[in-house]
Design an enzyme around this catalytic site. Structure first.
Site, PDB file in Angstrom:
ATOM      1  N   TYR A 133     -59.274   7.910  -6.711  1.00 17.02           N
ATOM      2  CA  TYR A 133     -60.153   8.299  -7.824  1.00 17.02           C
ATOM      3  C   TYR A 133     -59.774   9.628  -8.487  1.00 17.02           C
ATOM      4  O   TYR A 133     -60.423  10.047  -9.441  1.00 17.02           O
ATOM      5  CB  TYR A 133     -61.608   8.347  -7.328  1.00 17.02           C
ATOM      6  N   ASN A 177     -69.819   4.071 -16.211  1.00 17.94           N
ATOM      7  CA  ASN A 177     -69.079   3.600 -15.043  1.00 17.94           C
ATOM      8  C   ASN A 177     -70.147   3.189 -14.030  1.00 17.94           C
ATOM      9  O   ASN A 177     -70.745   4.042 -13.379  1.00 17.94           O
ATOM     10  CB  ASN A 177     -68.186   4.697 -14.465  1.00 17.94           C
ATOM     11  N   ARG A 182     -63.717  -6.813  -6.463  1.00 20.42           N
ATOM     12  CA  ARG A 182     -63.846  -5.817  -7.565  1.00 20.42           C
ATOM     13  C   ARG A 182     -63.401  -6.403  -8.904  1.00 20.42           C
ATOM     14  O   ARG A 182     -63.477  -5.758  -9.936  1.00 20.42           O
ATOM     15  CB  ARG A 182     -62.999  -4.579  -7.271  1.00 20.42           C
ATOM     16  N   ASP A 230     -78.982  -6.456 -17.282  1.00 22.52           N
ATOM     17  CA  ASP A 230     -80.130  -6.875 -18.094  1.00 22.52           C
ATOM     18  C   ASP A 230     -80.696  -5.693 -18.887  1.00 22.52           C
ATOM     19  O   ASP A 230     -81.120  -5.849 -20.035  1.00 22.52           O
ATOM     20  CB  ASP A 230     -81.223  -7.479 -17.215  1.00 22.52           C
ATOM     21  N   HIS A 252     -63.768   2.395 -15.758  1.00 24.70           N
ATOM     22  CA  HIS A 252     -63.469   2.511 -14.327  1.00 24.70           C
ATOM     23  C   HIS A 252     -62.271   3.421 -14.155  1.00 24.70           C
ATOM     24  O   HIS A 252     -61.280   3.304 -14.905  1.00 24.70           O
ATOM     25  CB  HIS A 252     -63.164   1.145 -13.705  1.00 24.70           C
ATOM     26  N   LEU A 253     -62.370   4.284 -13.171  1.00 29.74           N
ATOM     27  CA  LEU A 253     -61.253   5.189 -12.883  1.00 29.74           C
ATOM     28  C   LEU A 253     -60.036   4.402 -12.401  1.00 29.74           C
ATOM     29  O   LEU A 253     -58.910   4.629 -12.836  1.00 29.74           O
ATOM     30  CB  LEU A 253     -61.680   6.183 -11.803  1.00 29.74           C
ATOM     31  N   SER A 254     -60.282   3.477 -11.480  1.00 33.07           N
ATOM     32  CA  SER A 254     -59.195   2.686 -10.906  1.00 33.07           C
ATOM     33  C   SER A 254     -59.018   1.397 -11.707  1.00 33.07           C
ATOM     34  O   SER A 254     -59.920   0.998 -12.459  1.00 33.07           O
ATOM     35  CB  SER A 254     -59.512   2.368  -9.444  1.00 33.07           C
ATOM     36  N   HIS A 271     -70.159  -4.783  -9.690  1.00 31.35           N
ATOM     37  CA  HIS A 271     -69.886  -6.091  -9.095  1.00 31.35           C
ATOM     38  C   HIS A 271     -71.128  -6.770  -8.536  1.00 31.35           C
ATOM     39  O   HIS A 271     -71.032  -7.852  -7.966  1.00 31.35           O
ATOM     40  CB  HIS A 271     -68.842  -5.906  -7.973  1.00 31.35           C
TER      41      HIS A 271
HETATM   42  O1  CA2 Z   1     -62.796   2.620 -10.328  1.00 32.08           O
HETATM   43  C1  CA2 Z   1     -63.978   2.880 -10.557  1.00 32.08           C
HETATM   44  O2  CA2 Z   1     -64.346   3.729 -11.363  1.00 32.08           O
HETATM   45  C2  CA2 Z   1     -65.067   2.146  -9.757  1.00 32.08           C
HETATM   46  O3  CA2 Z   1     -66.154   1.895 -10.632  1.00 32.08           O
HETATM   47  C3  CA2 Z   1     -65.479   3.092  -8.652  1.00 32.08           C
HETATM   48  C4  CA2 Z   1     -66.487   2.469  -7.676  1.00 32.08           C
HETATM   49  C5  CA2 Z   1     -65.991   1.127  -7.174  1.00 32.08           C
HETATM   50  O4  CA2 Z   1     -66.998   0.525  -6.366  1.00 32.08           O
HETATM   51  C6  CA2 Z   1     -65.624   0.191  -8.302  1.00 32.08           C
HETATM   52  O5  CA2 Z   1     -65.125  -0.993  -7.751  1.00 32.08           O
HETATM   53  C7  CA2 Z   1     -64.585   0.825  -9.202  1.00 32.08           C
HETATM   54  C8  CA2 Z   1     -66.681   3.380  -6.467  1.00 32.08           C
HETATM   55  C9  CA2 Z   1     -67.116   4.739  -6.801  1.00 32.08           C
HETATM   56  C10 CA2 Z   1     -67.020   5.528  -5.551  1.00 32.08           C
HETATM   57  O6  CA2 Z   1     -66.577   6.810  -5.919  1.00 32.08           O
HETATM   58  C11 CA2 Z   1     -66.071   7.576  -4.965  1.00 32.08           C
HETATM   59  C12 CA2 Z   1     -65.441   8.712  -5.399  1.00 32.08           C
HETATM   60  C13 CA2 Z   1     -64.876   9.540  -4.499  1.00 32.08           C
HETATM   61  C14 CA2 Z   1     -64.949   9.256  -3.154  1.00 32.08           C
HETATM   62  C15 CA2 Z   1     -65.596   8.119  -2.700  1.00 32.08           C
HETATM   63  C16 CA2 Z   1     -66.160   7.285  -3.632  1.00 32.08           C
END
Ligand code: CA2
Length: 163
Positions: free
Chosen positions: A39, A91, A128, A104, A117-119, A97
């Site tokens: 992230y 985000n 995902r 809604d 989304h960051l990733s 998911h």
């Molecule tokens: O890629 C993304 O931005 C996500 O929305 C991030 C979510 C993940 O569940 C999605 O599938 C993709 C998770 C956010 C958790 O963020 C963290 C950041 C740092 C450390 C741990 C978790």
């Protein structure tokens, strides 16, 4: 829950300035402190500061809100409609998911939004790769880390200017 707004009144906080809401879902408060290999190193505070600076330069008001609670995110979306927020960048984190209820809420207020989304969720686990938001979003940006928020804000600004 955390909320970040500007401390100083600026021209972008003019009552007539368009308002854009940046919504962050669960666990995004941990950004920059855990799992930087997925992230990135930028914190939510860093992202808010960058968005606010960009918003100020463009003459729009930026408000950021993060919550780990589905109900609070839904309440914030509903409040956005009452407040006249023009655009949302969201985000939804893990709720991407799972959350029909947050979907809604966004559909219900009919405020245009971009999903960020960051990733690159399409290059990750199968669970995902489905989003409850993408088909009703103006667009989706994923895989560019924190830069994705800036790309989304630029797209939102272009759309607001066109309307
Ligand atoms: O890629 C993304 O931005 C996500 O929305 C991030 C979510 C993940 O569940 C999605 O599938 C993709 C998770 C956010 C958790 O963020 C963290 C950041 C740092 C450390 C741990 C978790």
């Amino acid at each position: 829950m955390s909320k970040q707004t500007s401390r100083q009144k600026t021209s972008s906080e003019d009552a007539r300035a368009p308002r854009i809401l940046i919504l962050h879902g669960p666990n995004l408060n941990l950004l920059g402190r855990r799992e930087p290999e997925i992230y990135g190193h930028r914190t939510l505070g860093d992202i808010h500061a960058a968005m606010e600076a960009r918003g100020r330069a463009a003459g729009v008001q930026i408000e950021s809100y993060q919550s780990n609670s589905e109900g609070e995110l839904i309440d914030r979306v509903q409040a956005a409609a009452v407040e006249g927020i023009e655009f949302i960048v969201i985000n939804p984190g893990g709720y991407t998911h799972t959350s029909i209820a947050l979907r809604d809420a966004l559909a219900g207020v009919a405020i245009p939004f971009i999903e960020v989304h960051l990733s690159n969720i399409h290059a990750r686990e199968a669970f995902r790769q489905h989003s409850y938001f993408s088909d009703i979003a103006v667009g989706v940006i994923c895989g560019f880390g924190a830069q994705g928020y800036e790309l989304a804000l630029d797209a939102a600004l272009a759309r607001i200017r066109r309307s």
